[in-house]
Design a protein around this motif. Structure first.
Motif: not given
Length: 415
Positions: A134, A158, A161-163, A241, A317-319
Motif C-alpha cells: 500500500h 493488511k 486485503w485492505t487495499s 485481527k 475491514d478485511g485486515d
C-alpha cells in the motif's frame, strides 16, 4: 556501471519497528548477501526498545517528511526538482488518476514523499524495493516514474486485503507503471495477487522463514504435571485481527479447577478496552500485560510458558494476518501452539500435527486450552513436530536466495 555498484533504495513504513522483525531479518540477510542499499523510512520510530537484530544492520537510514507541512521547504525543493524530471508528466497523470478514486490527504502525502525521495536519492541508485504494497509501494511507484528506474515490492497481509482491487491490479500491470516483480510471504496471498497480475510470474512466493541463528537451542521441557499452574502466553499487537478479545472471553470460561495465568506481550490501540474487558470478567489478577518487549525478553517468556495462543481472525475491514513469524518463533522453542485456521496459518500449522487450530469462538478456544492443559504429552508431541517442520521447511536462507536473485536481476536490467 557494474551491477556491483548499483544500489537499491528500500522503502519502509517505519524504521525500526518491534512488530516487524520479519522485515529487519530480511534486510540484514540481504545486506549479508552483498546487495548494497539504503533505507528510506516514511515515519520516524515510535518504539522505545529495539531488537538486537536492528543493531546488526549497517545500511544508512533516511527519513522522509512524515507529514508534508512539517518540512515545507524540503517538500517544495522536491516538487520543483520533480517538475524538471522527464517522468514528471506521467507521474502527475498517475497521481491524478489515483486521487480521483482515493481523495485523501494520504494520497497527496505519498506523492510529496516521492518527490523528496526522487530529489534526495543520489546517483547510483538503480532500483526501488518497498515493504508493503500500500503506502510504501505508492511512494516507490511515483518515485520510479520520476527517476525512470524499476521498482519492486514485498507484500504481507493488511496491504493485500485492505487495499482496493484497482490499486493492486495497477501496481501489477506494466502499462500502469507497475512493479518489475513482487514477493509475498504466503501461498494464500500469492494466489490472490497472481490473479490480478498481467503475468502470474510477476509474483513470487517467498516465505520469510526464520533465522534460527537468532534463537537459542530449544529447552528440554519435562512433562508438566497436571496439577501444576498452566502458563499461557501471546505476542501480538492489540488490534482486532489478533482476536485477543475472544481469547479473554475464553479464559473466563476455564473451570476453577485449572490454575492458569496468561501473559501478553505487545502494545496496540485496543489496550485499554482489552484490560477493561478482563476486569469486567474478573480475571485481571490472572493476566500480566508486559507491553512491548525485545526478542530476548520474548524468548525468555516462551521458555517458561506451557502454551502459545494466537486467535487470529479477519477484521471488519478485511485486515488479517498472513503467516505470523511469531508462530515460528514459538516453534523454535518447542512451545505448543494454539491458533486459528485463518489466512496462511495452516501453511505452517497442520491441525493436530504441528499444533491445534480452532475457530475463534471463545467456547472452542477454552475447550482447546483445557484439553492441552490436561494432556501435556499431546502438547509436547505437537511442539516437537512443529520444531521439525520449522527446521526442515521454514528456515530463512532459501527465501533470501530467491529474493536476492530477483533484486539483482532487476538491478542488472535497469537502464
Amino acid at each position: 556501471m557494474s551491477s556491483k555498484t548499483r544500489r537499491l533504495a528500500v522503502i519502509v513504513k517505519g524504521w525500526p519497528r518491534l512488530s516487524e522483525t520479519f522485515i529487519a531479518q530480511e534486510l540484514v540477510a540481504l545486506e549479508e548477501t552483498g546487495i548494497p542499499f539504503d533505507i528510506w523510512s516514511l515515519r520516524h520510530p515510535t518504539d522505545v526498545k529495539r531488537h538486537p537484530l536492528h543493531e546488526r544492520l549497517k545500511a544508512p537510514v533516511h527519513y522522509l517528511p512524515e507529514y508534508l507541512l512539517q518540512e515545507p521547504l524540503r517538500v517544495l525543493r522536491g516538487a520543483i526538482h520533480a517538475a524538471g524530471q522527464p517522468g514528471f508528466r506521467n507521474a502527475l497523470r498517475c497521481l491524478r488518476e489515483d486521487y480521483a478514486r482515493d481523495r485523501t490527504p494520504n494520497r497527496l502525502r505519498r506523492f510529496g514523499q516521492a518527490c523528496v525521495l526522487a530529489r534526495e536519492m543520489p546517483p547510483g541508485f538503480e532500483g526501488l524495493y518497498a515493504h508493503f504494497l500500500h503506502t510504501p509501494s505508492s511512494v516507490a511507484r511515483y518515485t520510479s516514474i520520476l527517476r525512470g528506474i524499476p521498482w519492486s515490492f514485498s507484500a504481507h497481509a493488511k496491504d493485500i486485503w485492505t487495499s482496493p482491487e484497482w490499486e493492486l491490479r495497477e501496481k501489477l500491470q506494466p502499462n500502469h507503471f507497475g512493479a518489475a516483480f513482487g514477493a509475498t510471504c504466503t501461498a494464500f496471498g500469492a494466489e490472490h495477487l497472481r490473479n490480478l497480475a498481467d503475468d502470474p510470474n510477476r509474483v513470487d512466493l517467498v516465505y520469510h522463514g526464520l533465522d534460527l541463528t537468532r534463537f537459542p537451542t530449544p529447552p528440554v521441557r519435562p512433562l508438566r504435571r497436571i496439577d501444576a499452574p498452566f502458563k499461557l502466553m501471546s505476542v501480538g499487537r492489540m488490534v482486532e485481527k489478533k482476536g485477543f478479545d475472544r481469547l479473554i472471553d475464553a479464559l473466563a470460561l476455564l473451570p476453577d479447577t485449572l490454575e492458569w495465568h496468561w501473559t501478553h506481550i505487545g502494545g496496540g490501540e485496543l489496550k485499554d478496552k482489552l484490560q477493561a474487558q478482563a476486569r469486567t470478567l474478573g480475571i485481571s489478577d490472572r493476566i500480566t500485560w508486559r507491553g512491548a518487549c525485545d526478542q530476548p525478553e520474548v524468548v525468555e517468556e516462551m521458555r517458561r510458558s506451557d502454551l502459545f495462543v494466537l486467535p487470529s481472525r479477519v477484521a471488519a475491514d478485511g485486515d488479517r494476518d498472513g503467516l505470523p513469524n511469531v508462530l515460528m518463533e514459538a516453534a523454535s522453542q518447542k512451545l505448543p501452539i494454539l491458533s486459528t485456521p485463518v489466512s496462511a496459518i495452516p501453511e505452517f500449522i497442520q491441525n493436530g500435527v504441528h499444533g491445534i487450530l480452532v475457530n475463534d469462538a471463545p467456547k472452542e478456544i477454552a475447550a482447546a486450552i483445557l484439553d492441552i492443559a490436561e494432556r501435556p504429552d499431546v502438547g509436547s508431541s505437537l511442539a516437537e513436530a512443529a520444531y521439525q517442520r520449522l527446521t526442515t521447511e521454514f528456515t530463512m536462507n532459501p527465501g533470501i536466495a530467491q529474493l536476492a536473485h530477483r533484486l539483482r536481476t532487476m538491478l542488472e536490467l535497469a537502464r
